[in-house]
Structures are given as structure tokens and as C-alpha cells.
Design a protein around this motif. Structure first.
Motif, PDB file in Angstrom:
ATOM      1  N   SER A  22       1.015  -1.617  -0.013  1.00 36.07           N
ATOM      2  CA  SER A  22      -0.160   0.391   0.638  1.00 36.07           C
ATOM      3  C   SER A  22       0.763   1.788   0.348  1.00 36.07           C
ATOM      4  CB  SER A  22      -1.436   0.549   0.930  1.00 36.07           C
ATOM      5  OG  SER A  22      -0.364   0.487   2.122  1.00 36.07           O
ATOM      6  N   GLY A  23       2.259   1.223   0.479  1.00 36.22           N
ATOM      7  CA  GLY A  23       3.319   2.591   0.380  1.00 36.22           C
ATOM      8  C   GLY A  23       2.552   3.156   1.459  1.00 36.22           C
ATOM      9  N   SER A  24       1.967   2.970   2.808  1.00 37.08           N
ATOM     10  CA  SER A  24       1.421   3.119   3.656  1.00 37.08           C
ATOM     11  C   SER A  24       2.629   2.370   4.871  1.00 37.08           C
ATOM     12  CB  SER A  24       0.460   3.047   4.525  1.00 37.08           C
ATOM     13  OG  SER A  24      -0.917   3.533   3.529  1.00 37.08           O
ATOM     14  N   ALA A  25       2.616   3.497   5.605  1.00 36.33           N
ATOM     15  CA  ALA A  25       3.325   3.612   6.870  1.00 36.33           C
ATOM     16  C   ALA A  25       2.668   2.912   8.073  1.00 36.33           C
ATOM     17  CB  ALA A  25       3.592   4.578   7.930  1.00 36.33           C
ATOM     18  N   LEU A  26       3.368   1.501   8.212  1.00 37.86           N
ATOM     19  CA  LEU A  26       2.671   0.436   9.522  1.00 37.86           C
ATOM     20  C   LEU A  26       2.796   0.878  11.124  1.00 37.86           C
ATOM     21  CD1 LEU A  26       4.024  -2.722   7.547  1.00 37.86           C
ATOM     22  CD2 LEU A  26       1.847  -1.212   7.453  1.00 37.86           C
ATOM     23  N   GLY A  27       2.091   0.393  12.218  1.00 39.72           N
ATOM     24  CA  GLY A  27       2.068   0.656  13.236  1.00 39.72           C
ATOM     25  C   GLY A  27       1.828   2.295  13.780  1.00 39.72           C
ATOM     26  N   ALA A  28       2.070   2.847  14.353  1.00 47.87           N
ATOM     27  CA  ALA A  28       1.939   4.189  15.510  1.00 47.87           C
ATOM     28  C   ALA A  28       2.515   5.290  14.502  1.00 47.87           C
ATOM     29  CB  ALA A  28       2.359   4.593  16.379  1.00 47.87           C
ATOM     30  N   ASP A  29       3.295   4.858  12.596  1.00 47.18           N
ATOM     31  CA  ASP A  29       4.065   5.882  12.335  1.00 47.18           C
ATOM     32  C   ASP A  29       3.087   6.502  10.750  1.00 47.18           C
ATOM     33  OD1 ASP A  29       6.491   5.528  13.295  1.00 47.18           O
ATOM     34  OD2 ASP A  29       6.687   4.172  12.112  1.00 47.18           O
ATOM     35  N   GLU A  30       3.211   7.775  10.660  1.00 48.06           N
ATOM     36  CA  GLU A  30       2.049   8.367   9.598  1.00 48.06           C
ATOM     37  C   GLU A  30       2.726   8.704   8.061  1.00 48.06           C
ATOM     38  OE1 GLU A  30      -0.166  11.664  11.232  1.00 48.06           O
ATOM     39  OE2 GLU A  30      -1.398  10.433  12.738  1.00 48.06           O
ATOM     40  N   GLY A  31       2.321   8.798   7.325  1.00 46.36           N
ATOM     41  CA  GLY A  31       2.755   9.199   6.132  1.00 46.36           C
ATOM     42  C   GLY A  31       3.079   7.694   5.279  1.00 46.36           C
ATOM     43  N   ALA A  32       3.539   7.867   3.864  1.00 40.58           N
ATOM     44  CA  ALA A  32       2.842   7.236   2.778  1.00 40.58           C
ATOM     45  C   ALA A  32       3.864   7.526   1.550  1.00 40.58           C
ATOM     46  CB  ALA A  32       1.403   6.742   2.644  1.00 40.58           C
ATOM     47  N   VAL A  33       4.060   6.662   1.066  1.00 36.38           N
ATOM     48  CA  VAL A  33       4.665   6.528  -0.723  1.00 36.38           C
ATOM     49  C   VAL A  33       4.289   6.611  -1.292  1.00 36.38           C
ATOM     50  CG1 VAL A  33       7.334   6.496   0.592  1.00 36.38           C
ATOM     51  CG2 VAL A  33       6.089   4.356  -0.274  1.00 36.38           C
ATOM     52  N   GLN A  34       4.136   7.210  -2.615  1.00 42.58           N
ATOM     53  CA  GLN A  34       3.533   6.564  -3.683  1.00 42.58           C
ATOM     54  C   GLN A  34       4.111   5.164  -4.453  1.00 42.58           C
ATOM     55  OE1 GLN A  34       1.263   8.206  -5.273  1.00 42.58           O
ATOM     56  NE2 GLN A  34       1.402   5.901  -7.304  1.00 42.58           N
ATOM     57  N   THR A  35       3.310   3.535  -4.954  1.00 45.63           N
ATOM     58  CA  THR A  35       2.620   2.350  -4.647  1.00 45.63           C
ATOM     59  C   THR A  35       3.594   2.683  -6.646  1.00 45.63           C
ATOM     60  OG1 THR A  35       0.890   2.072  -5.322  1.00 45.63           O
ATOM     61  CG2 THR A  35       2.495   1.537  -3.301  1.00 45.63           C
ATOM     62  N   TYR A  36       2.982   1.730  -6.903  1.00 44.06           N
ATOM     63  CA  TYR A  36       3.739   1.436  -8.898  1.00 44.06           C
ATOM     64  C   TYR A  36       3.391   0.343  -9.051  1.00 44.06           C
ATOM     65  CZ  TYR A  36       5.941   6.019  -8.500  1.00 44.06           C
ATOM     66  OH  TYR A  36       6.414   6.940  -7.664  1.00 44.06           O
ATOM     67  N   PRO A  37       2.288  -0.313 -10.203  1.00 47.54           N
ATOM     68  CA  PRO A  37       1.711  -1.350 -10.330  1.00 47.54           C
ATOM     69  C   PRO A  37       3.386  -1.516 -11.575  1.00 47.54           C
ATOM     70  CG  PRO A  37       0.228   0.608 -11.585  1.00 47.54           C
ATOM     71  CD  PRO A  37       1.311   1.031 -11.133  1.00 47.54           C
ATOM     72  N   ILE A  38       3.689  -3.224 -11.075  1.00 51.42           N
ATOM     73  CA  ILE A  38       4.664  -3.735 -11.740  1.00 51.42           C
ATOM     74  C   ILE A  38       4.220  -4.911 -12.050  1.00 51.42           C
ATOM     75  CG2 ILE A  38       5.928  -4.472  -9.884  1.00 51.42           C
ATOM     76  CD1 ILE A  38       8.241  -3.589 -11.104  1.00 51.42           C
ATOM     77  N   GLN A  39       4.780  -5.701 -13.205  1.00 53.72           N
ATOM     78  CA  GLN A  39       4.314  -7.053 -13.192  1.00 53.72           C
ATOM     79  C   GLN A  39       5.672  -7.649 -13.379  1.00 53.72           C
ATOM     80  OE1 GLN A  39       1.803  -6.490 -16.708  1.00 53.72           O
ATOM     81  NE2 GLN A  39      -0.167  -5.867 -15.878  1.00 53.72           N
ATOM     82  N   VAL A  40       5.649  -9.132 -14.059  1.00 55.27           N
ATOM     83  CA  VAL A  40       6.260  -9.767 -14.460  1.00 55.27           C
ATOM     84  C   VAL A  40       5.881 -10.850 -15.250  1.00 55.27           C
ATOM     85  CG1 VAL A  40       8.284 -11.808 -13.251  1.00 55.27           C
ATOM     86  CG2 VAL A  40       7.297 -10.435 -11.621  1.00 55.27           C
ATOM     87  N   GLU A  41       6.527 -11.230 -16.246  1.00 55.91           N
ATOM     88  CA  GLU A  41       6.075 -12.329 -17.157  1.00 55.91           C
ATOM     89  C   GLU A  41       7.284 -12.525 -18.230  1.00 55.91           C
ATOM     90  OE1 GLU A  41       4.872 -10.894 -21.224  1.00 55.91           O
ATOM     91  OE2 GLU A  41       2.941 -10.743 -20.090  1.00 55.91           O
ATOM     92  N   ASP A  42       7.289 -14.403 -17.642  1.00 54.17           N
ATOM     93  CA  ASP A  42       8.949 -15.243 -17.782  1.00 54.17           C
ATOM     94  C   ASP A  42       9.809 -14.110 -17.230  1.00 54.17           C
ATOM     95  OD1 ASP A  42       7.462 -16.528 -19.371  1.00 54.17           O
ATOM     96  OD2 ASP A  42       7.325 -15.252 -21.171  1.00 54.17           O
ATOM     97  N   GLY A  43      10.017 -14.054 -15.879  1.00 54.54           N
ATOM     98  CA  GLY A  43      10.773 -13.094 -15.228  1.00 54.54           C
ATOM     99  C   GLY A  43      11.545 -12.023 -15.641  1.00 54.54           C
ATOM    100  N   ARG A  44      11.074 -11.292 -16.777  1.00 53.33           N
ATOM    101  CA  ARG A  44      10.939  -9.706 -16.761  1.00 53.33           C
ATOM    102  C   ARG A  44      10.091  -8.855 -16.345  1.00 53.33           C
ATOM    103  NH1 ARG A  44      10.336  -9.148 -22.867  1.00 53.33           N
ATOM    104  NH2 ARG A  44      11.085  -7.367 -22.458  1.00 53.33           N
ATOM    105  N   LEU A  45      10.799  -7.982 -16.026  1.00 50.64           N
ATOM    106  CA  LEU A  45       9.844  -7.118 -14.872  1.00 50.64           C
ATOM    107  C   LEU A  45       9.705  -5.997 -15.600  1.00 50.64           C
ATOM    108  CD1 LEU A  45      11.992  -6.405 -11.918  1.00 50.64           C
ATOM    109  CD2 LEU A  45      10.070  -7.982 -12.228  1.00 50.64           C
ATOM    110  N   PHE A  46       8.532  -5.779 -15.412  1.00 50.81           N
ATOM    111  CA  PHE A  46       7.745  -4.363 -16.263  1.00 50.81           C
ATOM    112  C   PHE A  46       6.873  -3.077 -15.590  1.00 50.81           C
ATOM    113  CE2 PHE A  46       7.930  -8.583 -19.272  1.00 50.81           C
ATOM    114  CZ  PHE A  46       8.010  -7.522 -20.306  1.00 50.81           C
TER     115      PHE A  46
END
Length: 111
Positions: free
Chosen positions: A76-100
Motif C-alpha cells: 500500500s505504501g503506507s507507514a505501519l504501526g503508530a507512524d504516519e505517512g505514505a509513499v507512492q506505489t507503482y503497478p509492476i508485472q512479472v512475465e517470464d522473469g522480466r519486470l515491467f
């Protein structure tokens, strides 16, 4: 594979429980590989003190910032626990060992 995705490397380029970075014109994206070979992409910048998340410790589906131990969810990109804040996540796919990664998710330059 959709035209929206671009190749960024191979899964074996990233050690298990490690990360590699993709430099874009809009910042660095950290691509993580879990011990279970799941792959996640997030901003390489901790929301707390801008620490390099790619240098953090990967555990389960989370990474701990190497500077101040903030734990960030790779899903999710969110801080866990008592911390606040988040970072952007990006869709990523794996196909035949290659990353996209999804082009449409990359930040666009200000016009």
C-alpha cells in the motif's frame, strides 16, 4: 502485455529480500523482491526523513527505512504501526522473469 508497461529488467537482477532502483525524470523508484519472489515498486524516499528505502531491510511485504526504522508496506505504501505517512506505489508485472512497470503510474512533469 499492455502497451502501458515498459521493461525495466529481470527478477533475478534483484536479490531476494533486496531492491534495485529505476531512475526516472521524476525521481527514483525502488523495486523490491520479497523472499517469496513477489515484486513491488514504490518511491525510494521515506516519508519521515527522505531515507533511501531501497537500502532498507525487507521483511514479509514491508521494508524498514535504514535511517529511522519507519516500516512501510510494499503493498500500500503506507507507514505501519503508530507512524504516519505514505509513499507512492507503482503497478509492476512479472512475465517470464522480466519486470515491467506501468508508464501511466509514473509522475508526469509539471507543464
Amino acid at each position: 502485455m499492455s502497451n502501458d508497461f515498459i521493461a525495466i529488467g529481470r527478477i533475478e537482477d534483484i536479490p531476494r529480500r533486496g531492491a534495485r532502483c529505476v531512475n526516472t525524470a521524476f525521481g527514483r523508484i525502488a523495486v523490491f523482491r520479497t523472499a517469496e519472489d513477489e515484486v513491488f515498486a514504490i518511491d525510494d524516499r521515506c516519508p519521515h526523513k527522505d531515507g533511501p528505502l531501497s537500502e532498507g531491510i525487507v521483511h514479509g511485504r514491508a521494508v524498514t527505512c535504514p535511517l529511522h526504522n519507519m516500516v512501510i508496506s510494499l503493498e500500500s505504501g503506507s507507514a505501519l504501526g503508530a507512524d504516519e505517512g505514505a509513499v507512492q506505489t507503482y503497478p509492476i508485472q512479472v512475465e517470464d522473469g522480466r519486470l515491467f512497470i506501468a508508464l501511466s503510474a509514473l509522475p508526469m512533469a509539471a507543464e
